[in-house]
Write an enzyme that holds these catalytic residues in place. Structure first.
Site, PDB file in Angstrom:
ATOM      1  N   GLU A   1       0.847  -1.216   0.000  1.00 53.69           N
ATOM      2  CA  GLU A   1       0.000   0.000   0.000  1.00 53.69           C
ATOM      3  C   GLU A   1       0.876   1.258   0.000  1.00 53.69           C
ATOM      4  O   GLU A   1       0.585   2.232  -0.700  1.00 53.69           O
ATOM      5  CB  GLU A   1      -0.922   0.000   1.225  1.00 53.69           C
TER       6      GLU A   1
ATOM      7  N   CYS B   1      -8.265   2.866   8.498  1.00 50.90           N
ATOM      8  CA  CYS B   1      -9.643   2.621   8.048  1.00 50.90           C
ATOM      9  C   CYS B   1     -10.521   2.082   9.177  1.00 50.90           C
ATOM     10  O   CYS B   1     -10.032   1.650  10.221  1.00 50.90           O
ATOM     11  CB  CYS B   1      -9.635   1.670   6.857  1.00 50.90           C
TER      12      CYS B   1
END
Ligand code: SF4
Length: 299
Positions: free
Chosen positions: A126, A190
């Site tokens: 990521e 998140c």
């Protein structure tokens, strides 16, 4: 022995979507469908899709010209899209929309002339995808890690990897704010990462040991293990029942179980079966009703 099950655990909305993307591509375009990088960080999920005709590769160059390739949930740098175009590939991007949001924030702050700091782990897929969006500087989430020496009047924007430890990131952000007090901070951890860490914190107070089910290369699984251990409970990250070391269980009355955002529930079930507890108690946790629409090309 009693098993205490953490909740929520397991698949997040981004992982559900990414797996569905590969399955739909296999159905729609037929095998083989290439997948750049493990679609999600779990060997069980990857093997399952490979049995259906997916082929996992690490670079765009490994995909034969003209093929279909799915880019993984972790996000990809723009140069990978360029390379795919040059090879005439059909690209379906399974990046999680919450990662795309970080990419968009990076572009916005860069356009505004701000220096962008990304709190994250070097080498993680990521981070590679986010770092490729615009010029930015990576800062490790270990508090006190070295910050760039920019003049005091420089405008700074701070983004984070989505799967970091909530506690460590808060420390890192505090250190950044002490150095660059005017920094704009977007905490991008998140909902799934946050909820699973909150749940494991609650569970750790009730158990003698924690088993986190998931892969060694899964960032959010590693963070769950660390969070449990930070609460003074021995904690082990295992792929499945075959990795349970019986010595860990000696004298343990209550064993807590959780799993990362890329871990299928079947592996949790197998671990419980192997432990054969007298009782299984499910803890209450945050409700999750998040879902994401499919990429435009597959709708
Ligand atoms: S862990 Fe979070 S950012 Fe990653 S795929 Fe799941 S929802 Fe998206």
């Amino acid at each position: 022995m009693e098993v205490i099950l953490s909740s929520p655990r397991g698949f997040c909305a981004g992982v559900v979507r990414a797996v569905e993307v590969v399955e739909i591509c296999l159905e729609k375009f037929g095998p083989p469908v290439y997948v750049k990088h493990q679609i999600v960080h779990n060997p069980h999920v990857v093997n399952d899709l490979e049995l259906k005709g997916a082929i996992t590769v690490e670079t765009v160059e490994e995909v034969p010209p003209g093929s279909t390739v799915v880019f993984s949930a972790h996000g990809s740098p723009p140069e990978d899209f360029e390379k795919a175009k040059m090879r005439g590939l059909r690209v379906i991007d399974a990046v999680c929309p919450l990662v795309t949001r970080v990419h968009n924030e990076a572009k916005k702050y860069h356009e505004e002339g701000k220096k962008v700091l990304l709190v994250g782990h070097e080498g993680h897929q990521e981070v590679q995808g986010t770092m490729g969006q615009v010029e930015m500087t990576l800062v490790d989430d270990a508090a006190g890690s070295q910050l760039p020496e920019w003049p005091d009047n420089v405008e700074v924007a701070v983004l984070t990897q989505t799967t970091l430890s909530v506690g460590d990131t808060a420390e890192a952000i505090k250190a950044i704010k002490e150095r660059y007090s005017g920094a704009v901070v977007r905490n991008d951890i998140c909902y799934a990462t946050t909820n699973r860490q909150e749940a494991v914190t609650k569970m750790a107070a009730l158990v003698d040991m924690v088993l986190v089910i998931g892969a060694q290369n899964s960032s959010n699984c590693n963070r769950l293990r660390e969070v449990a251990e930070a609460h003074g409970v021995p904690s082990y990250l295992i792929n499945g029942p075959e990795e349970i070391d019986q010595r860990w269980l000696t004298g343990k009355v209550k064993v807590g179980i959780t799993s990362g955002a890329s871990t299928p529930e079947v592996l949790v079930e197998q671990v419980i079966e192997a432990l054969a507890p007298e009782k299984v108690t499910l803890l209450n946790g945050a409700d999750e009703d998040v879902s994401f629409t499919l990429p435009r090309e597959l709708r």
